[in-house]
Design an enzyme around this catalytic site. Structure first.
Site, PDB file in Angstrom:
ATOM      1  N   THR A   1     -12.716  63.407   9.747  1.00 17.71           N
ATOM      2  CA  THR A   1     -11.781  62.410   8.902  1.00 17.71           C
ATOM      3  C   THR A   1     -12.099  61.038  10.030  1.00 17.71           C
ATOM      4  O   THR A   1     -12.845  60.856  11.433  1.00 17.71           O
ATOM      5  CB  THR A   1     -10.540  62.671   8.895  1.00 17.71           C
ATOM      6  OG1 THR A   1      -9.807  62.389  10.399  1.00 17.71           O
ATOM      7  CG2 THR A   1     -10.246  63.972   8.472  1.00 17.71           C
TER       8      THR A   1
ATOM      9  N   ASP B   1       6.861  53.524   8.288  1.00 19.31           N
ATOM     10  CA  ASP B   1       6.784  54.028   9.502  1.00 19.31           C
ATOM     11  C   ASP B   1       7.779  55.109   9.882  1.00 19.31           C
ATOM     12  O   ASP B   1       9.064  55.370   9.468  1.00 19.31           O
ATOM     13  CB  ASP B   1       6.729  53.338  11.245  1.00 19.31           C
ATOM     14  CG  ASP B   1       6.705  53.643  12.326  1.00 19.31           C
ATOM     15  OD1 ASP B   1       6.775  55.045  12.143  1.00 19.31           O
ATOM     16  OD2 ASP B   1       6.550  52.581  12.596  1.00 19.31           O
ATOM     17  N   VAL B   2       6.817  56.848   9.814  1.00 24.77           N
ATOM     18  CA  VAL B   2       6.898  57.654  10.225  1.00 24.77           C
ATOM     19  C   VAL B   2       8.273  58.077  11.804  1.00 24.77           C
ATOM     20  O   VAL B   2       9.016  59.191  11.611  1.00 24.77           O
ATOM     21  CB  VAL B   2       6.596  58.942   9.669  1.00 24.77           C
ATOM     22  CG1 VAL B   2       6.100  58.893   8.290  1.00 24.77           C
ATOM     23  CG2 VAL B   2       5.208  59.262  10.604  1.00 24.77           C
TER      24      VAL B   2
ATOM     25  N   TYR C   1      -0.746  65.135  22.176  1.00 27.22           N
ATOM     26  CA  TYR C   1      -1.288  66.168  20.933  1.00 27.22           C
ATOM     27  C   TYR C   1      -1.065  67.249  20.751  1.00 27.22           C
ATOM     28  O   TYR C   1      -0.009  67.351  19.734  1.00 27.22           O
ATOM     29  CB  TYR C   1      -2.505  65.336  20.721  1.00 27.22           C
ATOM     30  CG  TYR C   1      -3.031  65.911  19.274  1.00 27.22           C
ATOM     31  CD1 TYR C   1      -2.768  64.302  18.415  1.00 27.22           C
ATOM     32  CD2 TYR C   1      -3.698  67.292  18.780  1.00 27.22           C
ATOM     33  CE1 TYR C   1      -3.428  64.838  16.905  1.00 27.22           C
ATOM     34  CE2 TYR C   1      -4.198  67.235  17.747  1.00 27.22           C
ATOM     35  CZ  TYR C   1      -3.608  66.382  17.117  1.00 27.22           C
ATOM     36  OH  TYR C   1      -4.651  66.862  15.786  1.00 27.22           O
TER      37      TYR C   1
ATOM     38  N   LYS D   1       1.652  68.989  17.798  1.00 31.66           N
ATOM     39  CA  LYS D   1       1.396  69.400  17.217  1.00 31.66           C
ATOM     40  C   LYS D   1       2.482  71.357  17.500  1.00 31.66           C
ATOM     41  O   LYS D   1       2.314  71.941  16.680  1.00 31.66           O
ATOM     42  CB  LYS D   1      -0.028  70.331  17.261  1.00 31.66           C
ATOM     43  CG  LYS D   1      -0.403  68.698  16.851  1.00 31.66           C
ATOM     44  CD  LYS D   1       0.059  67.896  15.693  1.00 31.66           C
ATOM     45  CE  LYS D   1      -1.110  67.255  15.329  1.00 31.66           C
ATOM     46  NZ  LYS D   1      -0.144  66.356  13.408  1.00 31.66           N
TER      47      LYS D   1
ATOM     48  N   ASP E   1       2.612  54.893   4.659  1.00 33.32           N
ATOM     49  CA  ASP E   1       1.429  54.533   5.200  1.00 33.32           C
ATOM     50  C   ASP E   1       1.941  53.798   6.426  1.00 33.32           C
ATOM     51  O   ASP E   1       2.723  53.176   5.203  1.00 33.32           O
ATOM     52  CB  ASP E   1       0.171  54.315   5.040  1.00 33.32           C
ATOM     53  CG  ASP E   1      -1.109  55.231   5.770  1.00 33.32           C
ATOM     54  OD1 ASP E   1      -1.308  55.771   5.772  1.00 33.32           O
ATOM     55  OD2 ASP E   1      -1.261  53.943   6.761  1.00 33.32           O
TER      56      ASP E   1
ATOM     57  N   ASN F   1       2.108  64.266   7.124  1.00 34.27           N
ATOM     58  CA  ASN F   1       1.090  64.846   7.506  1.00 34.27           C
ATOM     59  C   ASN F   1       1.007  63.764   8.623  1.00 34.27           C
ATOM     60  O   ASN F   1      -0.092  63.867   9.219  1.00 34.27           O
ATOM     61  CB  ASN F   1       0.351  64.292   6.516  1.00 34.27           C
ATOM     62  CG  ASN F   1      -1.332  64.075   7.115  1.00 34.27           C
ATOM     63  OD1 ASN F   1      -2.106  65.250   7.468  1.00 34.27           O
ATOM     64  ND2 ASN F   1      -2.305  62.895   5.986  1.00 34.27           N
TER      65      ASN F   1
HETATM   66  N1  LIG Z   1      -8.919  65.057  11.592  1.00 35.32           N
HETATM   67  C1  LIG Z   1      -8.625  66.342  12.664  1.00 35.32           C
HETATM   68  O1  LIG Z   1     -10.056  66.354  12.721  1.00 35.32           O
HETATM   69  C2  LIG Z   1      -7.724  66.822  12.713  1.00 35.32           C
HETATM   70  C3  LIG Z   1      -7.097  68.676  12.906  1.00 35.32           C
HETATM   71  C4  LIG Z   1      -6.276  69.364  12.855  1.00 35.32           C
HETATM   72  C5  LIG Z   1      -4.733  68.693  12.601  1.00 35.32           C
HETATM   73  N2  LIG Z   1      -4.954  66.683  11.997  1.00 35.32           N
HETATM   74  C6  LIG Z   1      -4.009  66.358  11.977  1.00 35.32           C
HETATM   75  O2  LIG Z   1      -3.656  65.713  10.704  1.00 35.32           O
HETATM   76  C7  LIG Z   1      -3.093  64.669   9.747  1.00 35.32           C
HETATM   77  C8  LIG Z   1      -4.469  63.495   9.371  1.00 35.32           C
HETATM   78  O3  LIG Z   1      -4.608  63.440  10.285  1.00 35.32           O
HETATM   79  P1  LIG Z   1      -6.363  62.501   9.815  1.00 35.32           P
HETATM   80  O4  LIG Z   1      -7.657  62.952  10.763  1.00 35.32           O
HETATM   81  O5  LIG Z   1      -6.624  62.773   8.095  1.00 35.32           O
HETATM   82  O6  LIG Z   1      -6.272  61.153  10.415  1.00 35.32           O
HETATM   83  P2  LIG Z   1      -6.391  59.740  10.032  1.00 35.32           P
HETATM   84  O7  LIG Z   1      -6.169  58.632  11.087  1.00 35.32           O
HETATM   85  O8  LIG Z   1      -8.036  59.573   8.886  1.00 35.32           O
HETATM   86  O9  LIG Z   1      -5.455  59.402   9.134  1.00 35.32           O
HETATM   87  C9  LIG Z   1      -4.074  59.499   9.340  1.00 35.32           C
HETATM   88  C10 LIG Z   1      -2.760  58.276   8.540  1.00 35.32           C
HETATM   89  O10 LIG Z   1      -2.193  57.907   9.399  1.00 35.32           O
HETATM   90  C11 LIG Z   1      -1.197  56.623   9.165  1.00 35.32           C
HETATM   91  N3  LIG Z   1      -0.419  56.648  10.017  1.00 35.32           N
HETATM   92  C12 LIG Z   1      -0.318  56.061  11.359  1.00 35.32           C
HETATM   93  N4  LIG Z   1       0.953  55.971  11.891  1.00 35.32           N
HETATM   94  C13 LIG Z   1       1.593  56.182  11.143  1.00 35.32           C
HETATM   95  C14 LIG Z   1       2.752  55.743  10.974  1.00 35.32           C
HETATM   96  N5  LIG Z   1       3.869  55.801  12.192  1.00 35.32           N
HETATM   97  N6  LIG Z   1       3.242  56.428  10.237  1.00 35.32           N
HETATM   98  C15 LIG Z   1       3.133  56.357   8.845  1.00 35.32           C
HETATM   99  N7  LIG Z   1       1.554  56.127   8.645  1.00 35.32           N
HETATM  100  C16 LIG Z   1       0.580  56.144  10.107  1.00 35.32           C
HETATM  101  C17 LIG Z   1      -2.699  55.730   9.502  1.00 35.32           C
HETATM  102  O11 LIG Z   1      -2.584  54.277   8.821  1.00 35.32           O
HETATM  103  C18 LIG Z   1      -3.830  56.496   9.193  1.00 35.32           C
HETATM  104  O12 LIG Z   1      -3.602  56.665   6.971  1.00 35.32           O
HETATM  105  C19 LIG Z   1      -2.323  64.405  11.989  1.00 35.32           C
HETATM  106  O13 LIG Z   1      -1.401  64.997  11.736  1.00 35.32           O
HETATM  107  C20 LIG Z   1      -3.703  64.964  12.427  1.00 35.32           C
HETATM  108  O14 LIG Z   1      -2.872  65.284  13.627  1.00 35.32           O
HETATM  109  C21 LIG Z   1      -6.149  66.429  12.227  1.00 35.32           C
END
Ligand SMILES: NC(=O)c1ccc[n+]([C@@H]2O[C@H](COP(=O)([O-])OP(=O)(O)OC[C@H]3O[C@@H](n4cnc5c(N)ncnc54)[C@H](O)[C@@H]3O)[C@@H](O)[C@H]2O)c1
Length: 263
Positions: free
Chosen positions: A197, A67-68, A162, A166, A46, A94
């Site tokens: 989330t 940082d990804v 976004y 995706k 993270d 993710n």
């Molecule tokens: N929440 C939803 O409804 C949903 C639906 C479909 C897809 N997603 C996808 O699921 C994944 C996770 O989403 P979530 O809802 O758990 O988000 P979240 O914001 O709860 O968690 C995301 C995490 O990624 C970390 N992060 C952000 N930028 C980063 C970087 N540059 N390098 C490393 N870490 C980084 C953040 O610090 C955080 O801990 C994402 O790819 C999101 O697009 C989420």
């Protein structure tokens, strides 16, 4: 039995090494917990040190700040996983963002567009590129890239970069799954529906009407819990999914199948 209940009985990943990006929160955190509960060594990546370290501590794994969007940091992350545990069996790519300045194409500026592409799409390219050499050397591996249901359907309430990012994750995962299938490597795109989330809550807290407009399209009548998505991650990571490859793996409560939803 719920997704959480099954963690007590499933031990499909004993001794495997899993790298989880965005492990500090939401889906990543729930997946780190689930993968660890099934016996995997989890490397939690993270950019938020506090939540990333907490995730690693809770799951008995390691925290690596990465940082990804940075190629060197991503390479170092997978190298660290391999050095520490001797293999890279599972890559759950993710981490992602959904910032409010990514909106309708009419409003979204180039900076917002590029930032979202970097964090959501370029990151997956970098993580796959870094994980694949280890998996090829082992002759096995499972890569799970987080896409979204918006990769397969359009929304009038747009987040244009976004959605495009995706779509890119889905197309890239499919192609990698095809290219490396005969080397024992599976690559799937996980396509969650809306999940409770911090990412989603933050977005919808600012705009309850937007939340309601989306909720009406979910046949299940609710958003998913992160543990329900984590259960799918554990399945895709495990040998139970040995013939699931290059898939558009929807875990969306039926959204993508809905014409109208129940009253
Ligand atoms: N929440 C939803 O409804 C949903 C639906 C479909 C897809 N997603 C996808 O699921 C994944 C996770 O989403 P979530 O809802 O758990 O988000 P979240 O914001 O709860 O968690 C995301 C995490 O990624 C970390 N992060 C952000 N930028 C980063 C970087 N540059 N390098 C490393 N870490 C980084 C953040 O610090 C955080 O801990 C994402 O790819 C999101 O697009 C989420």
């Amino acid at each position: 039995m719920t997704a959480t209940d099954t963690t007590a009985v499933c031990r499909r990943l004993v001794g495997r090494t899993a790298v989880v990006t965005g492990a500090g929160s939401g889906i990543g955190l729930a997946a780190a917990r689930r993968l660890a509960s099934e016996g995997a060594h989890v490397v939690c990546a993270d950019i938020d040190d506090t939540s990333g370290k907490a995730a690693a501590e809770e799951t008995g794994g390691r925290y690596v700040r990465a940082d990804v969007t940075d190629a060197d940091q991503v390479e170092a992350l997978f190298a660290r996983a391999h050095e520490t545990y001797g293999s890279v069996d599972i890559a759950f790519n993710n981490a992602g963002i959904s910032p409010p300045d990514d909106d309708s194409i009419l409003e979204t500026g180039l900076d917002a567009w590029k930032r979202v592409q970097e964090v959501n799409l370029t990151s997956v390219y970098l993580c796959c590129k870094a994980a694949l050499p280890y998996m090829r050397a082992q002759g096995k591996g499972s890569i799970i890239n987080t896409a979204s249901f918006v990769a397969v359907m359009g929304a009038a309430t747009s987040q244009i970069s976004y959605t495009a990012s995706k779509g890119g994750v889905l197309a890239m995962s499919r192609e990698l799954g095809v290219q490396f299938a005969r080397e024992g490597i599976r690559v799937n795109a996980l396509c969650p529906g809306p999940v409770n989330t911090p990412l989603l809550k933050e977005l919808f807290a600012k705009d309850p009407e937007r939340a309601q407009r989306r909720l009406v399209h979910v046949p299940a009548g609710r958003f998913a819990e992160a543990e329900e998505i984590a259960a799918a991650v554990a399945f895709l990571a495990s040998d139970d999914a040995s013939f699931v490859n290059a898939a558009e793996f929807l875990v969306d409560g039926g959204i993508a199948g809905a014409y109208v939803t129940p009253l």
